[in-house]
Motif scaffolding. Sequence first.
Motif, mmCIF file in Angstrom:
data_model
loop_
_atom_site.group_PDB
_atom_site.id
_atom_site.type_symbol
_atom_site.label_atom_id
_atom_site.label_comp_id
_atom_site.label_asym_id
_atom_site.label_seq_id
_atom_site.Cartn_x
_atom_site.Cartn_y
_atom_site.Cartn_z
ATOM 1 N N VAL A 76 5.343 -13.497 4.148
ATOM 2 C CA VAL A 76 5.652 -12.666 2.974
ATOM 3 C C VAL A 76 4.430 -12.570 2.065
ATOM 4 O O VAL A 76 4.060 -11.487 1.589
ATOM 5 C CB VAL A 76 6.860 -13.238 2.212
ATOM 6 C CG1 VAL A 76 7.020 -12.537 0.858
ATOM 7 C CG2 VAL A 76 8.131 -13.088 3.042
ATOM 8 N N HIS A 77 3.789 -13.714 1.799
ATOM 9 C CA HIS A 77 2.581 -13.706 0.962
ATOM 10 C C HIS A 77 1.467 -12.886 1.629
ATOM 11 O O HIS A 77 0.716 -12.176 0.934
ATOM 12 C CB HIS A 77 2.096 -15.142 0.722
ATOM 13 C CG HIS A 77 2.980 -15.924 -0.195
ATOM 14 N ND1 HIS A 77 3.285 -15.521 -1.477
ATOM 15 C CD2 HIS A 77 3.633 -17.118 -0.005
ATOM 16 C CE1 HIS A 77 4.075 -16.411 -2.045
ATOM 17 N NE2 HIS A 77 4.309 -17.387 -1.180
ATOM 18 N N TYR A 78 1.369 -12.976 2.935
ATOM 19 C CA TYR A 78 0.339 -12.223 3.670
ATOM 20 C C TYR A 78 0.572 -10.725 3.542
ATOM 21 O O TYR A 78 -0.371 -9.957 3.309
ATOM 22 C CB TYR A 78 0.376 -12.654 5.139
ATOM 23 C CG TYR A 78 -0.590 -11.913 6.040
ATOM 24 C CD1 TYR A 78 -1.958 -11.920 5.806
ATOM 25 C CD2 TYR A 78 -0.123 -11.203 7.161
ATOM 26 C CE1 TYR A 78 -2.842 -11.253 6.638
ATOM 27 C CE2 TYR A 78 -0.997 -10.538 8.005
ATOM 28 C CZ TYR A 78 -2.352 -10.557 7.744
ATOM 29 O OH TYR A 78 -3.211 -9.894 8.576
ATOM 30 N N LEU A 79 1.831 -10.302 3.662
ATOM 31 C CA LEU A 79 2.144 -8.875 3.531
ATOM 32 C C LEU A 79 1.815 -8.365 2.135
ATOM 33 O O LEU A 79 1.262 -7.272 1.978
ATOM 34 C CB LEU A 79 3.628 -8.633 3.850
ATOM 35 C CG LEU A 79 4.034 -8.764 5.317
ATOM 36 C CD1 LEU A 79 5.550 -8.704 5.462
ATOM 37 C CD2 LEU A 79 3.384 -7.666 6.152
ATOM 38 N N HIS A 80 2.154 -9.140 1.119
ATOM 39 C CA HIS A 80 1.833 -8.717 -0.249
ATOM 40 C C HIS A 80 0.320 -8.661 -0.458
ATOM 41 O O HIS A 80 -0.184 -7.766 -1.153
ATOM 42 C CB HIS A 80 2.466 -9.685 -1.257
ATOM 43 C CG HIS A 80 3.933 -9.486 -1.439
ATOM 44 N ND1 HIS A 80 4.480 -8.273 -1.812
ATOM 45 C CD2 HIS A 80 4.980 -10.338 -1.288
ATOM 46 C CE1 HIS A 80 5.796 -8.379 -1.911
ATOM 47 N NE2 HIS A 80 6.135 -9.622 -1.583
ATOM 48 N N TRP A 81 -0.399 -9.592 0.134
ATOM 49 C CA TRP A 81 -1.865 -9.587 0.028
ATOM 50 C C TRP A 81 -2.452 -8.335 0.672
ATOM 51 O O TRP A 81 -3.353 -7.694 0.115
ATOM 52 C CB TRP A 81 -2.407 -10.841 0.701
ATOM 53 C CG TRP A 81 -3.911 -10.915 0.743
ATOM 54 C CD1 TRP A 81 -4.751 -11.251 -0.277
ATOM 55 C CD2 TRP A 81 -4.748 -10.660 1.880
ATOM 56 N NE1 TRP A 81 -6.064 -11.220 0.149
ATOM 57 C CE2 TRP A 81 -6.092 -10.850 1.478
ATOM 58 C CE3 TRP A 81 -4.488 -10.285 3.190
ATOM 59 C CZ2 TRP A 81 -7.165 -10.677 2.345
ATOM 60 C CZ3 TRP A 81 -5.564 -10.117 4.060
ATOM 61 C CH2 TRP A 81 -6.876 -10.312 3.646
ATOM 62 N N LEU A 82 -1.944 -7.961 1.840
ATOM 63 C CA LEU A 82 -2.419 -6.763 2.510
ATOM 64 C C LEU A 82 -2.078 -5.503 1.712
ATOM 65 O O LEU A 82 -2.901 -4.592 1.584
ATOM 66 C CB LEU A 82 -1.793 -6.655 3.905
ATOM 67 C CG LEU A 82 -2.259 -7.654 4.969
ATOM 68 C CD1 LEU A 82 -1.375 -7.532 6.206
ATOM 69 C CD2 LEU A 82 -3.714 -7.408 5.340
ATOM 70 N N ALA A 83 -0.857 -5.464 1.185
ATOM 71 C CA ALA A 83 -0.405 -4.260 0.471
ATOM 72 C C ALA A 83 -1.116 -4.077 -0.864
ATOM 73 O O ALA A 83 -1.270 -2.952 -1.343
ATOM 74 C CB ALA A 83 1.101 -4.332 0.245
ATOM 75 N N LYS A 84 -1.556 -5.192 -1.459
ATOM 76 C CA LYS A 84 -2.210 -5.105 -2.768
ATOM 77 C C LYS A 84 -3.627 -4.564 -2.666
ATOM 78 O O LYS A 84 -4.080 -3.806 -3.537
ATOM 79 C CB LYS A 84 -2.219 -6.482 -3.428
ATOM 80 C CG LYS A 84 -2.791 -6.491 -4.837
ATOM 81 C CD LYS A 84 -2.740 -7.888 -5.430
ATOM 82 C CE LYS A 84 -3.316 -7.906 -6.836
ATOM 83 N NZ LYS A 84 -3.268 -9.263 -7.429
ATOM 84 N N GLY A 85 -4.346 -4.950 -1.629
ATOM 85 C CA GLY A 85 -5.728 -4.519 -1.513
ATOM 86 C C GLY A 85 -6.636 -5.310 -2.446
ATOM 87 O O GLY A 85 -6.206 -6.255 -3.118
ATOM 88 N N SER A 86 -7.890 -4.912 -2.493
ATOM 89 C CA SER A 86 -8.864 -5.581 -3.360
ATOM 90 C C SER A 86 -9.988 -4.601 -3.673
ATOM 91 O O SER A 86 -9.924 -3.424 -3.306
ATOM 92 C CB SER A 86 -9.425 -6.828 -2.669
ATOM 93 O OG SER A 86 -10.206 -6.457 -1.534
ATOM 94 N N GLU A 87 -11.021 -5.105 -4.341
ATOM 95 C CA GLU A 87 -12.145 -4.243 -4.690
ATOM 96 C C GLU A 87 -12.896 -3.748 -3.452
ATOM 97 O O GLU A 87 -13.534 -2.695 -3.482
ATOM 98 C CB GLU A 87 -13.107 -4.995 -5.611
ATOM 99 C CG GLU A 87 -12.519 -5.331 -6.972
ATOM 100 C CD GLU A 87 -13.513 -6.054 -7.854
ATOM 101 O OE1 GLU A 87 -14.622 -6.334 -7.362
ATOM 102 O OE2 GLU A 87 -13.188 -6.333 -9.024
#
Length: 385
Positions: A76-87
């Motif tokens: 779940v944390h991994y999916l949110h990390w992927l969906a959020k993106g970064s700079e």
Amino acid sequence: MTADRPFRSSVELVLGAHAPLVDARAARPLALEAAVAAMAPATKAAITADLRCFLAWCKSRRPVVTAVPADPESLVHYLHWLAKGSEIRAPAKPATLARRIASIARIHRILGFGEKEPLPTQAGMVRDTLKAIRRKRRERQRQAAPLRFGEAMAEGQAPPEGVTIKGLLASCGTDITGKRDAALISLAYDAGLRVSELVGATVADLSQAVDGSGRLEIAHSKTDQLGEGALAWLSPDTMARLSAWLLASGITQGAVFRRINVLTSPPDDAGEQTQRHYIGQKPLTRQGVVAILRRRVFEAIDLGHVELEAGMEGDTVRSLSAHSFRVGLTQDLFAAGEDGAGIALALRWSSPTTALRYARELAVGNNAAARVLGRLRDGGGQPGS
């Protein structure tokens, strides 16, 4: 790894490089080898990329997270990390997230998990997270823009506008690069080729019929994992362009489409330089095909063979991909009145539904509402009359 198989696959190499994160005690080496050998090259590449991403994320967590077997909360944390993106990384699309989870599930099965207990990827919280992200994004998977031929496919239709096969072919000159690009564009459209099929075409795969048309033997494709093969019809025009390219390049065997290397000589006494072309040995890559396509689009615009609204050049080029040839032929066949089953058979789609999905924009303009209301509401009447 068995003695008669000294080289490990990319999947095995990635797993081996992150051994502390993977519990492989239940894994059977032969099962892993067999599973990897059964994968199509594109599938193997996708799983390798997905696995590398997940393992790197697990390693970056503090404390480090076990990748296999994975914990549902970690997924779940991994999916949110992927969906959020970064700079430096764009947010992943729902389709990408689903593929990442599917790859993780497959690796679990290959390593012996999921036989007695549900996989962590099947946990309710993981499925609900995917649904929630998909609902939040409300994003339909982007379809490659079509590259249609450029003529009306049936009486009463207007020819398609924008970038067309005819416009691209008109931009190809008579030099060796122009001959290669024209042959590539013509073949990709006629046979509705996937990019893997296009770059994998060899001279031995081509044959010519007595009427001037040709045949392309496609040994392997996405929907033909067993390698039964298929034949694609080629127009006489395409065969002529292929012959011109092969004759000019001197290619008699191996890959049909290759990189052209240019060697420029130093300036002579008059300050003039000459160029010599050398044909490479390796086939073009997917990136090479896309680069050729986009370069030809800009040249077609500059030469006046393609007309676009001012300022739309960049967006138009970005919307095109190597898959655009296949989408364009599908739409042209649909516009000509061919049914989904015939189109799926000709272009080796997995089902008529898949073929019609790529023609849905045309379907909107040809459905019952469009035909009936198009006659009644043609703009000639006044409101309330």
